[in-house]
Design a protein around this motif. Structure first.
Motif, PDB file in Angstrom:
ATOM      1  N   SER A  38      36.378   7.628  80.690  1.00 34.06           N
ATOM      2  CA  SER A  38      36.470   7.895  82.051  1.00 34.06           C
ATOM      3  C   SER A  38      37.102   7.712  82.869  1.00 34.06           C
ATOM      4  CB  SER A  38      35.411   7.265  83.258  1.00 34.06           C
ATOM      5  OG  SER A  38      36.211   6.196  83.814  1.00 34.06           O
ATOM      6  N   SER A  39      37.946   8.863  83.566  1.00 36.06           N
ATOM      7  CA  SER A  39      39.266   9.237  84.185  1.00 36.06           C
ATOM      8  C   SER A  39      39.283   8.884  85.249  1.00 36.06           C
ATOM      9  CB  SER A  39      38.969  10.866  83.962  1.00 36.06           C
ATOM     10  OG  SER A  39      37.768  11.710  84.691  1.00 36.06           O
ATOM     11  N   PHE A  40      38.837   7.859  85.440  1.00 37.92           N
ATOM     12  CA  PHE A  40      39.165   7.169  86.667  1.00 37.92           C
ATOM     13  C   PHE A  40      40.619   6.945  87.306  1.00 37.92           C
ATOM     14  CE2 PHE A  40      39.663   3.276  89.377  1.00 37.92           C
ATOM     15  CZ  PHE A  40      38.527   3.975  90.465  1.00 37.92           C
ATOM     16  N   PHE A  41      41.331   7.281  87.982  1.00 33.19           N
ATOM     17  CA  PHE A  41      43.654   6.791  87.833  1.00 33.19           C
ATOM     18  C   PHE A  41      43.269   6.347  89.500  1.00 33.19           C
ATOM     19  CE2 PHE A  41      47.266   8.859  87.451  1.00 33.19           C
ATOM     20  CZ  PHE A  41      47.329   8.119  86.690  1.00 33.19           C
ATOM     21  N   PRO A  42      43.445   4.903  89.477  1.00 28.61           N
ATOM     22  CA  PRO A  42      43.968   4.007  90.492  1.00 28.61           C
ATOM     23  C   PRO A  42      44.563   5.000  90.934  1.00 28.61           C
ATOM     24  CG  PRO A  42      43.399   2.369  88.665  1.00 28.61           C
ATOM     25  CD  PRO A  42      43.241   4.340  87.530  1.00 28.61           C
ATOM     26  N   PRO A  43      45.805   5.773  90.247  1.00 36.34           N
ATOM     27  CA  PRO A  43      46.823   5.318  91.387  1.00 36.34           C
ATOM     28  C   PRO A  43      46.598   6.179  92.403  1.00 36.34           C
ATOM     29  CG  PRO A  43      48.054   5.231  89.605  1.00 36.34           C
ATOM     30  CD  PRO A  43      46.803   5.216  89.035  1.00 36.34           C
ATOM     31  N   ASP A  44      45.304   7.941  91.496  1.00 34.92           N
ATOM     32  CA  ASP A  44      44.979   8.738  92.754  1.00 34.92           C
ATOM     33  C   ASP A  44      44.229   8.017  94.260  1.00 34.92           C
ATOM     34  OD1 ASP A  44      46.320  10.903  91.776  1.00 34.92           O
ATOM     35  OD2 ASP A  44      44.465  11.353  90.046  1.00 34.92           O
ATOM     36  N   VAL A  45      43.427   7.344  93.113  1.00 33.89           N
ATOM     37  CA  VAL A  45      42.499   6.622  94.120  1.00 33.89           C
ATOM     38  C   VAL A  45      43.341   5.999  95.554  1.00 33.89           C
ATOM     39  CG1 VAL A  45      41.034   4.758  94.925  1.00 33.89           C
ATOM     40  CG2 VAL A  45      40.746   6.616  92.677  1.00 33.89           C
ATOM     41  N   ALA A  46      44.451   5.150  95.420  1.00 35.36           N
ATOM     42  CA  ALA A  46      45.344   4.716  96.100  1.00 35.36           C
ATOM     43  C   ALA A  46      45.794   5.092  97.290  1.00 35.36           C
ATOM     44  CB  ALA A  46      45.954   3.434  95.574  1.00 35.36           C
ATOM     45  N   ALA A  47      46.630   6.641  96.680  1.00 35.47           N
ATOM     46  CA  ALA A  47      47.399   7.026  97.344  1.00 35.47           C
ATOM     47  C   ALA A  47      46.275   8.015  98.642  1.00 35.47           C
ATOM     48  CB  ALA A  47      47.341   8.996  96.150  1.00 35.47           C
ATOM     49  N   ASN A  48      44.635   7.767  98.441  1.00 41.61           N
ATOM     50  CA  ASN A  48      44.256   8.413  99.423  1.00 41.61           C
ATOM     51  C   ASN A  48      43.752   7.408 100.600  1.00 41.61           C
ATOM     52  OD1 ASN A  48      41.845  10.411 100.510  1.00 41.61           O
ATOM     53  ND2 ASN A  48      40.600   8.973 100.150  1.00 41.61           N
ATOM     54  N   GLY A  49      44.354   6.539 100.252  1.00 42.98           N
ATOM     55  CA  GLY A  49      44.579   5.245 101.844  1.00 42.98           C
ATOM     56  C   GLY A  49      43.704   4.094 100.875  1.00 42.98           C
ATOM     57  N   VAL A  50      43.599   3.765  99.436  1.00 44.26           N
ATOM     58  CA  VAL A  50      41.957   2.642  99.256  1.00 44.26           C
ATOM     59  C   VAL A  50      42.546   1.513  98.813  1.00 44.26           C
ATOM     60  CG1 VAL A  50      40.333   2.928  97.963  1.00 44.26           C
ATOM     61  CG2 VAL A  50      40.347   4.341  99.041  1.00 44.26           C
ATOM     62  N   ASP A  51      42.350   0.253  99.309  1.00 39.35           N
ATOM     63  CA  ASP A  51      42.581  -0.658  98.796  1.00 39.35           C
ATOM     64  C   ASP A  51      42.185  -1.278  97.607  1.00 39.35           C
ATOM     65  OD1 ASP A  51      43.700  -3.498  98.488  1.00 39.35           O
ATOM     66  OD2 ASP A  51      42.879  -4.389 100.520  1.00 39.35           O
ATOM     67  N   LEU A  52      42.870  -0.809  96.378  1.00 38.96           N
ATOM     68  CA  LEU A  52      43.001  -1.333  95.196  1.00 38.96           C
ATOM     69  C   LEU A  52      41.913  -3.121  94.880  1.00 38.96           C
ATOM     70  CD1 LEU A  52      44.698   0.714  93.295  1.00 38.96           C
ATOM     71  CD2 LEU A  52      42.106   1.113  93.548  1.00 38.96           C
ATOM     72  N   GLY A  53      42.697  -3.467  96.095  1.00 36.60           N
ATOM     73  CA  GLY A  53      42.877  -5.119  95.745  1.00 36.60           C
ATOM     74  C   GLY A  53      41.389  -5.109  96.170  1.00 36.60           C
ATOM     75  N   ALA A  54      40.865  -4.379  97.413  1.00 32.21           N
ATOM     76  CA  ALA A  54      39.007  -4.677  97.633  1.00 32.21           C
ATOM     77  C   ALA A  54      38.709  -4.256  96.970  1.00 32.21           C
ATOM     78  CB  ALA A  54      39.105  -4.421  98.884  1.00 32.21           C
ATOM     79  N   LEU A  55      39.056  -3.273  95.698  1.00 28.89           N
ATOM     80  CA  LEU A  55      37.629  -2.420  95.464  1.00 28.89           C
ATOM     81  C   LEU A  55      37.881  -2.479  93.594  1.00 28.89           C
ATOM     82  CD1 LEU A  55      35.996  -0.023  95.266  1.00 28.89           C
ATOM     83  CD2 LEU A  55      38.044   1.242  93.833  1.00 28.89           C
ATOM     84  N   PRO A  56      36.827  -3.418  93.350  1.00 26.67           N
ATOM     85  CA  PRO A  56      36.349  -3.963  92.216  1.00 26.67           C
ATOM     86  C   PRO A  56      35.620  -2.827  91.560  1.00 26.67           C
ATOM     87  CG  PRO A  56      35.018  -5.680  93.543  1.00 26.67           C
ATOM     88  CD  PRO A  56      36.000  -4.318  94.522  1.00 26.67           C
ATOM     89  N   VAL A  57      36.890  -3.173  89.677  1.00 25.14           N
ATOM     90  CA  VAL A  57      36.444  -1.434  89.169  1.00 25.14           C
ATOM     91  C   VAL A  57      35.538  -2.249  88.284  1.00 25.14           C
ATOM     92  CG1 VAL A  57      37.086   0.084  88.007  1.00 25.14           C
ATOM     93  CG2 VAL A  57      38.042  -0.111  90.103  1.00 25.14           C
ATOM     94  N   VAL A  58      34.519  -1.859  87.921  1.00 20.93           N
ATOM     95  CA  VAL A  58      33.969  -2.334  86.291  1.00 20.93           C
ATOM     96  C   VAL A  58      34.078  -1.458  85.116  1.00 20.93           C
ATOM     97  CG1 VAL A  58      32.124  -3.042  85.427  1.00 20.93           C
ATOM     98  CG2 VAL A  58      32.706  -4.325  87.925  1.00 20.93           C
ATOM     99  N   ARG A  59      34.687  -1.587  84.501  1.00 19.32           N
ATOM    100  CA  ARG A  59      34.633  -0.711  83.355  1.00 19.32           C
ATOM    101  C   ARG A  59      33.800  -1.450  82.080  1.00 19.32           C
ATOM    102  NH1 ARG A  59      37.961   3.410  83.202  1.00 19.32           N
ATOM    103  NH2 ARG A  59      40.455   3.215  84.866  1.00 19.32           N
ATOM    104  N   VAL A  60      33.331  -0.841  81.974  1.00 18.76           N
ATOM    105  CA  VAL A  60      31.848  -1.242  81.134  1.00 18.76           C
ATOM    106  C   VAL A  60      32.097   0.002  78.912  1.00 18.76           C
ATOM    107  CG1 VAL A  60      30.079  -1.917  81.674  1.00 18.76           C
ATOM    108  CG2 VAL A  60      29.787   0.958  81.158  1.00 18.76           C
TER     109      VAL A  60
END
Length: 211
Positions: A76-98
């Protein structure tokens, strides 16, 4: 912007909002609490904004002290830096890649079943799907835990939903309004709690690579 795939352009509205949200007549609040106990599917192709609205929901949950998780496949194209740029706390967002898209839904079901998450985003992409028995289990679990499962699919509005247990199906799209800004819109195609056809829109400033 440095990103892995063109599909991440769907995320343009996840950075630097401008103006204020505007909802069409009868549109419910786009919050985790307002969607509690429901299965939601956001669809779109091309210039879509599904990731935009998904990230906004994650941010809302985190601001309220609620827990969220994101499930996707390795391609997938999930890109953490763009998500963090929106204010999301990546440390509190588990991301599961299967490994494979067909495994995404089952991984999401396990997260919902444990009862530890208020919101689980299940990125099915273009090829992923959910068998009806599994979708029915999802419904029972979100009702039991007052959780929300947000399915992201890549398909046009003319294609059917992933299944009848989905309570809200919406199409997303975006359009450039001026240099560096995009109008993002969510249109309800089916809503079991109110009349379909309501819309929600907002204007966002895209990341550097799209201005």
């Amino acid at each position: 912007m440095v990103g892995p795939a063109p599909r991440l352009r769907d995320l343009v509205a996840a950075t630097k909002p401008r103006g204020r949200d505007s909802a069409g007549l009868g549109a419910p609040p786009w919050t985790r609490a307002a969607l509690a106990g429901r299965l939601v599917e956001l669809s779109g192709t091309g210039a879509a904004a599904s990731l935009t609205f998904a990230v906004a929901l994650v941010l809302d949950a985190q601001r309220r002290g609620e827990t969220a998780a994101w499930v996707t496949s390795r391609d997938s194209s999930f890109f953490p830096p763009d998500v963090a740029a929106n204010g999301v706390d990546l440390g509190a967002l588990p991301v599961v890649r299967v490994p494979l898209p067909e495994h995404v839904a089952r991984a999401g079901e396990r997260l919902v079943r444990c009862g530890a998450f208020d919101l689980v985003v299940v990125d099915l992409g273009e090829r992923g799907g959910v068998p009806l028995p599994l979708l029915t289990r999802f419904l029972g679990l979100v009702e039991k835990h007052a959780a929300v499962v947000l399915f992201l699919t890549e398909k046009p509005a003319s294609m059917p939903s992933i299944g009848a247990p989905v309570s809200l199906r919406a199409e997303t799209r975006r359009e450039r309004t001026r240099d560096g800004e995009f109008a993002c819109e969510l249109v309800a195609l089916r809503d079991r709690r109110r009349a379909a056809g309501w819309t929600r829109s907002e204007v966002r400033r895209g990341p550097e690579g799209l201005r």
